[in-house]
Design a protein around this motif. Sequence first.
Motif, PDB file in Angstrom:
ATOM      1  N   ALA A  55      36.269  47.610  51.378  1.00 18.64           N
ATOM      2  CA  ALA A  55      37.298  47.647  52.404  1.00 18.64           C
ATOM      3  C   ALA A  55      38.306  48.734  52.063  1.00 18.64           C
ATOM      4  O   ALA A  55      38.292  49.310  50.964  1.00 18.64           O
ATOM      5  N   GLY A  56      39.219  48.987  52.986  1.00 18.73           N
ATOM      6  CA  GLY A  56      40.192  50.046  52.774  1.00 18.73           C
ATOM      7  C   GLY A  56      41.105  49.811  51.599  1.00 18.73           C
ATOM      8  O   GLY A  56      41.688  50.751  51.049  1.00 18.73           O
ATOM      9  N   GLU A  57      41.230  48.538  51.177  1.00 15.26           N
ATOM     10  CA  GLU A  57      42.131  48.231  50.070  1.00 15.26           C
ATOM     11  C   GLU A  57      41.410  48.277  48.719  1.00 15.26           C
ATOM     12  O   GLU A  57      41.988  47.935  47.700  1.00 15.26           O
ATOM     13  N   SER A  58      40.169  48.691  48.677  1.00 15.61           N
ATOM     14  CA  SER A  58      39.397  48.701  47.435  1.00 15.61           C
ATOM     15  C   SER A  58      39.139  50.133  46.962  1.00 15.61           C
ATOM     16  O   SER A  58      39.033  51.064  47.761  1.00 15.61           O
ATOM     17  N   ASP A  59      39.013  50.311  45.644  1.00 16.37           N
ATOM     18  CA  ASP A  59      38.691  51.603  45.036  1.00 16.37           C
ATOM     19  C   ASP A  59      37.262  51.592  44.534  1.00 16.37           C
ATOM     20  O   ASP A  59      36.828  50.641  43.883  1.00 16.37           O
ATOM     21  N   GLU A  60      36.534  52.685  44.822  1.00 19.89           N
ATOM     22  CA  GLU A  60      35.182  52.798  44.296  1.00 19.89           C
ATOM     23  C   GLU A  60      35.243  53.280  42.851  1.00 19.89           C
ATOM     24  O   GLU A  60      36.278  53.714  42.359  1.00 19.89           O
ATOM     25  N   GLY A  61      34.123  53.163  42.162  1.00 22.17           N
ATOM     26  CA  GLY A  61      34.049  53.622  40.777  1.00 22.17           C
ATOM     27  C   GLY A  61      33.558  52.533  39.866  1.00 22.17           C
ATOM     28  O   GLY A  61      33.030  51.505  40.291  1.00 22.17           O
ATOM     29  N   GLY A  62      33.709  52.750  38.566  1.00 24.11           N
ATOM     30  CA  GLY A  62      33.295  51.762  37.588  1.00 24.11           C
ATOM     31  C   GLY A  62      34.318  50.643  37.488  1.00 24.11           C
ATOM     32  O   GLY A  62      35.525  50.874  37.400  1.00 24.11           O
ATOM     33  N   HIS A  63      33.850  49.391  37.520  1.00 26.37           N
ATOM     34  CA  HIS A  63      34.761  48.242  37.470  1.00 26.37           C
ATOM     35  C   HIS A  63      34.187  47.141  36.586  1.00 26.37           C
ATOM     36  O   HIS A  63      32.971  46.957  36.495  1.00 26.37           O
ATOM     37  N   ASN A  64      35.105  46.420  35.936  1.00 25.08           N
ATOM     38  CA  ASN A  64      34.753  45.179  35.266  1.00 25.08           C
ATOM     39  C   ASN A  64      35.407  44.027  36.033  1.00 25.08           C
ATOM     40  O   ASN A  64      35.981  44.230  37.104  1.00 25.08           O
ATOM     41  N   MET A  65      35.319  42.823  35.477  1.00 26.02           N
ATOM     42  CA  MET A  65      35.886  41.680  36.196  1.00 26.02           C
ATOM     43  C   MET A  65      37.377  41.851  36.458  1.00 26.02           C
ATOM     44  O   MET A  65      37.877  41.490  37.532  1.00 26.02           O
ATOM     45  N   LEU A  66      38.082  42.399  35.496  1.00 24.43           N
ATOM     46  CA  LEU A  66      39.528  42.537  35.629  1.00 24.43           C
ATOM     47  C   LEU A  66      39.896  43.512  36.740  1.00 24.43           C
ATOM     48  O   LEU A  66      40.670  43.187  37.643  1.00 24.43           O
ATOM     49  N   SER A  67      39.338  44.693  36.694  1.00 23.84           N
ATOM     50  CA  SER A  67      39.687  45.703  37.694  1.00 23.84           C
ATOM     51  C   SER A  67      39.054  45.391  39.047  1.00 23.84           C
ATOM     52  O   SER A  67      39.649  45.658  40.095  1.00 23.84           O
ATOM     53  N   GLY A  68      37.843  44.823  39.022  1.00 26.48           N
ATOM     54  CA  GLY A  68      37.196  44.461  40.278  1.00 26.48           C
ATOM     55  C   GLY A  68      37.993  43.400  41.018  1.00 26.48           C
ATOM     56  O   GLY A  68      38.094  43.436  42.252  1.00 26.48           O
ATOM     57  N   THR A  69      38.579  42.467  40.272  1.00 28.97           N
ATOM     58  CA  THR A  69      39.409  41.426  40.883  1.00 28.97           C
ATOM     59  C   THR A  69      40.741  42.002  41.339  1.00 28.97           C
ATOM     60  O   THR A  69      41.223  41.689  42.439  1.00 28.97           O
ATOM     61  N   LYS A  70      41.327  42.835  40.526  1.00 27.66           N
ATOM     62  CA  LYS A  70      42.617  43.450  40.846  1.00 27.66           C
ATOM     63  C   LYS A  70      42.546  44.222  42.160  1.00 27.66           C
ATOM     64  O   LYS A  70      43.447  44.146  42.995  1.00 27.66           O
ATOM     65  N   GLY A  71      41.450  44.966  42.358  1.00 31.86           N
ATOM     66  CA  GLY A  71      41.302  45.765  43.571  1.00 31.86           C
ATOM     67  C   GLY A  71      40.459  45.135  44.644  1.00 31.86           C
ATOM     68  O   GLY A  71      40.255  45.734  45.701  1.00 31.86           O
ATOM     69  N   SER A  72      39.929  43.928  44.406  1.00 29.59           N
ATOM     70  CA  SER A  72      39.079  43.225  45.371  1.00 29.59           C
ATOM     71  C   SER A  72      37.939  44.125  45.846  1.00 29.59           C
ATOM     72  O   SER A  72      37.754  44.365  47.049  1.00 29.59           O
ATOM     73  N   VAL A  73      37.143  44.607  44.899  1.00 30.54           N
ATOM     74  CA  VAL A  73      36.104  45.598  45.178  1.00 30.54           C
ATOM     75  C   VAL A  73      34.825  44.894  45.640  1.00 30.54           C
ATOM     76  O   VAL A  73      34.159  44.209  44.856  1.00 30.54           O
ATOM     77  N   ASN A  74      34.473  45.062  46.895  1.00 32.31           N
ATOM     78  CA  ASN A  74      33.326  44.367  47.478  1.00 32.31           C
ATOM     79  C   ASN A  74      32.019  44.693  46.770  1.00 32.31           C
ATOM     80  O   ASN A  74      31.210  43.796  46.494  1.00 32.31           O
TER      81      ASN A  74
END
Length: 721
Positions: A477-496
Motif C-alpha cells: 500500500a502507499g504507506e509501506s516501503d519496499e526493500g529488505g524487511h524483518n519482523m520489526l521493520s515489516g510491522t513498523k511499515g505494515s509491508v504487505n
Amino acid sequence: MTESSRIGRFGDRARALVEGGTAKLEGDDGKDRREAILRLSGLGLIAGLLSAILVIPLVGGAGIVARDAAAGFMSLPNHLDVPYPSSRVLLTDDSGEPFGEVAQRERDVVDLDEMSPWMGAALMAVEDDRFYEHNGLDLRGVLRAAIRTAQGNTQGGSTITQQYVKNLLIETAETEEDVDQASARTITRKLTELRYAIDIEDRYTKDEILQGYLNLAYFGSGAHGVEIAAKRYFSTSAAELDPGQAATLAGLVRAPSYYDPINNPDEARERRDLVLDRMVATGQLDSEEAAAHKEKGLGVDTTPRAGSCAESEYPFFCDYTMRWLAESDLLGDTKAEREQRISRGGFTVQTSLLRDAQDAAQEAIDRRVPHQDSTKFSAQAMIEPGSGRVRALAQNLRYGFDDEEVGTTSINLSVDQADGGSSGFQAGSTFKAFTLAAALEKGLGYGTSFNSPKSMSIGGMANCEGGTMSSWNVRNAGESDEGGHNMLSGTKGSVNTYFAQLQRRVGLCETSETAEAVGIHRADGGDLGVWSSFTLGDQEVSPLNVANAYATFAARGTRCDPRPVRAIREDGTGERVTADSHCERAVKKQTADGVNHLLQQPFKGGTANGLDLGRPVAGKTGTTDGAAYAWFAGYTPNLSSAVVVGDVRGGEANPLQGVTIGGRYYGIVYGGSLPGPIWQESMRGGTAGLEAEDFAGSPGSFGDPNADPPKSKDDESDTEA
C-alpha cells in the motif's frame, strides 16, 4: 313462582341471615330452602355464596349440602406465593450509576408510607370500603353482587384482597392459557380466588396487602403500580398525589382503557367524581374539598413511557447487554427461562461499562465522523484484557428505527450480528498481528527477513484441507516501503509483501488457526475463509471481536470471552450473583510478549507515528484493499480498543477515497489518518483513571528486539533469527 323471583327471594334470605343471624322469612320451609340452594349450585352463578354457607349453620338437607360444599372448597389449593412484583431491569455502569432500564412491565415498587394516604383512601372508597374490617371475604358485597349477577346483571363483588389474588395469578402466569384462566369468569376461578384470599389474609397484614395491591395493579398506558401511574399521568410521585389525582388513579383499576384520562378524559372525569363522592360517603374526604377537586380539570401532565434501550443514556450498550443476558446462564438454564426472567424484571445489572471510556469514545467519534455526515460511519469497542469486561461501545449513528432518517440505525455496528450488530467489515492489516503470533508461536524470530518488493506473486500456500492455493498477486500500500524487511521493520511499515511471505513461511492454515485461537471469528457467524489474502484482513469482523483478540496479546496470551455484565442483584432480596470470566490460554506467554513488542514498533516512526498515549502502548493500522474500510486497533496492558470507519452503503462500492468527513478532505482514508486519532483520543480518556502499566520485556528467544532490517533489496532469500 318464576326462577328469577325464587333466586331473588333466596338472595333476600341470605342477606337476612348475614345481617340478622337467625332471622327467618315468612312463608319459607326447609324444602324451599333446599330447592333454592340446589338450583343455585347447579347454575354455578354465585361463587361467594359458598363462602357464606361455610359460616352459616343450616339444618337438614341444606346442612349436608353446606358440608359437602365446604369440603370441596377446603380441598382447593390454599397457598399462593407472593413474588417480588415484576418490574424493570435496571442497568448501571461499573461504578453503580444507572444509565438505563428495560421493562415489559414498567413499575417502580414503593412502600406504603411512600404513597400519599389519599391513594389508599380513594381505592378503598370505590373498591372495598370495609377492607380493614373483613378477613378477605366481604359477605355483604359478595351476596349483593351474587344476587344481581343471578338476575342477569353481572357485577363484581371482589374485595381488594381478592383483586390482589387475581393480579398475583396473572403476574405469575407462565403461559397465555394461565392468564386466561386467572381472568376467566367461572365458578372455579372465583372459588380458587376466594381460597387464596383467605390464605393471603392469614399470612399478611392489611397494610402489606394494600401495599402489594397498589404496586401490582395495572393503571393503563403501560403503567404498572401506582408510582409509575403517578409519573405517567401527572408527572409526580405516588407520595405527592392529591385527592383528585388519587381518585383518578383509583377509578382506573376497574377499566384502565375506558377510563384512560389521556384518551377518554370525559369518562375519566366522570369516574373521578364518582370516586370523590364515595370518599365523602365513607368519611375519607369532606364534601367541600371534594367539590373543589370536581371543579378542576383532570390536570393530566404526562411523562412518556420509559423502559427500553431507546431511552437509555447508552442505547447500544444497553441493547448488547440485554441480548447477552438472554443467552447467559445467569438467568436460567434454558432460553425460555431466561426470557421469562427478563420479562419479569425486578433485578439490577451492574454492567462493565466504564463511563469515562464510553464518553471519551463517543466524543472522539462524534468530533471526527458526525452522524450528520450522511452515509459515513465509525464504530469502536473497548475491552479489558484478562477479564473480557466490555468497557465501551460507541458509534456515530444514533439509535433509531426509522430507515429514512439520516444518521440513525438500530444496528450496533461495534458487535457481531448475533449480538445485534452487522455482518462485519474487512479488517485490513490489523490481521497482520495474527501472522506475527503464528510465526512466533512456531519459533521464528524477529530477524526473519524477506526481500519485499512493491509487488510480487506468492504461490505454494495450502489451506487447512490440504488444497494448494493458486498464485496470489500482492502489492504494498502507499504507506509501506519496499526493500529488505524483518519482523520489526515489516510491522513498523505494515509491508504487505513481507507479510505475504511470512504467512507462506508459517503456513496459511497455521495463521488462520492462530487467529481463531486468540478469538477471531466472522461477525456473521460463518467459518473463517482460509485463502491467500488472509493476512491482509479480508474477513468481515466486528470492532469488539478485533479489540478482544488484541486484548489476548495484552493479557499475555490469555483469551477471555467478552461480557458486559459484572453482577446481577435481585431487587427484592438483595441477593447478588457475579458474572465470572471465562478465560483460557490461547498462545504461549512468550508469544504474546513478542507480539506486544512488535506492535509497539508502528508508534516509533511507523504507520502509527504520533498516536502514542504517553504510556506503554501497542497497536496496528488497517486499511483494506481499495480503502473500503479503515481501522486502528491498539491497547495498553489494561485496555484494548478497535475503531473502524466506512460507509454504511458498503465500503467496496463506496470506498474512502476522495471523501470529506467531518469537514476534512481525505484523498484516501488510512488507518492512521482517521481511525487512529479517534482511537488515540478515546484511549486517553479511557485510561485516564487507570494505572500506567508496562508490557513485559521482549523474550530473548526471539532475538535482538532492535534488530535492523537487512540492507540488500536484491537478495531474494530469507533468513531467520
